[in-house]
Design a protein around this motif. Sequence first.
Motif, PDB file in Angstrom:
ATOM      1  N   SER A 188       0.828  -1.212   0.000  1.00  0.00           N
ATOM      2  CA  SER A 188       0.000   0.000   0.000  1.00  0.00           C
ATOM      3  C   SER A 188       0.858   1.257   0.000  1.00  0.00           C
ATOM      4  O   SER A 188       0.458   2.291  -0.553  1.00  0.00           O
ATOM      5  CB  SER A 188      -0.947   0.001   1.198  1.00  0.00           C
ATOM      6  N   ASP A 191       1.697   1.887  -3.538  1.00  0.00           N
ATOM      7  CA  ASP A 191       0.509   2.437  -4.198  1.00  0.00           C
ATOM      8  C   ASP A 191       0.354   3.925  -3.908  1.00  0.00           C
ATOM      9  O   ASP A 191      -0.048   4.704  -4.782  1.00  0.00           O
ATOM     10  CB  ASP A 191      -0.750   1.700  -3.732  1.00  0.00           C
ATOM     11  N   ASP A 192       0.687   4.321  -2.675  1.00  0.00           N
ATOM     12  CA  ASP A 192       0.515   5.719  -2.248  1.00  0.00           C
ATOM     13  C   ASP A 192       1.693   6.613  -2.628  1.00  0.00           C
ATOM     14  O   ASP A 192       1.649   7.825  -2.382  1.00  0.00           O
ATOM     15  CB  ASP A 192       0.326   5.780  -0.725  1.00  0.00           C
ATOM     16  N   LYS A 194       4.638   6.551  -1.282  1.00  0.00           N
ATOM     17  CA  LYS A 194       5.522   6.812  -0.146  1.00  0.00           C
ATOM     18  C   LYS A 194       6.809   5.980  -0.221  1.00  0.00           C
ATOM     19  O   LYS A 194       7.814   6.335   0.388  1.00  0.00           O
ATOM     20  CB  LYS A 194       4.804   6.505   1.163  1.00  0.00           C
TER      21      LYS A 194
END
Length: 243
Positions: A188, A191-192, A194
């Motif tokens: 995730s 995906d973000d 970061k």
Amino acid sequence: MRWCCNKINSHMILFFKIFLDNLIFVRPLKFFLVQEKINNVKLTAAAHSATNILTSGKPFLVYGTAWKKEMTAQHVSDAIHAGFRFIDTACQPKHYNEAGVGHGWITAIQELGLKRSDIFLQTKYTSYSGQDPNNVPYDHNAPVEEQVKQSLAVSLKNLQTTYLDSLVMHSPMDTMENTLKVWKVMESFVDDGKVRQIGISNIYDSEKFKTLYSEARIKPWVVQNRFYAESNFDTDLRNFLKE
């Protein structure tokens, strides 16, 4: 010695050899700035960029930062001055001064006129079992998914950056179920935006890695293991990564 692998064009390519002909100004104890003027253009040892090195496909050395304690910032700065552009650390106060790494790379790029993209920062999420119980960088009573999120937030703050080039699970968790829980949270982060790539360290059971690889939506980009005889030099794992 440690070895890593990178997946390029959907294949895992192992690199663990040191190519001395590609060694870039590696001088761990002292930095010597090489500077010349040719037609009023300065050519310095600071010209190398992690982005350019990755694009070139050449092998590179990663500067490890464990056990440097209060000297971490100075050593990291010296390493970058000496030509290192890839830095490895961990959100594990027991063995790493992650905030010192942040101060070190910031100081170095300011002195050398480099950009964030010139430096490759890798850190690790370390499970509670690998932490000093008196100095845990996250709430160890929280669900494991929340622990990973808190660890990332601490790392970004310590390293003074808005993103990580690489985030590594410091070792497999106590169960495969928890390992996959951690991995999904790390996915995730990619995906973000970061984190740019994810991987795993200290995984010596090739069957465990194969399970992780099979279940992962975003495949491991890095495998970072100690390279020694006791693990048979990870022959089975390396053969799998070559496929």
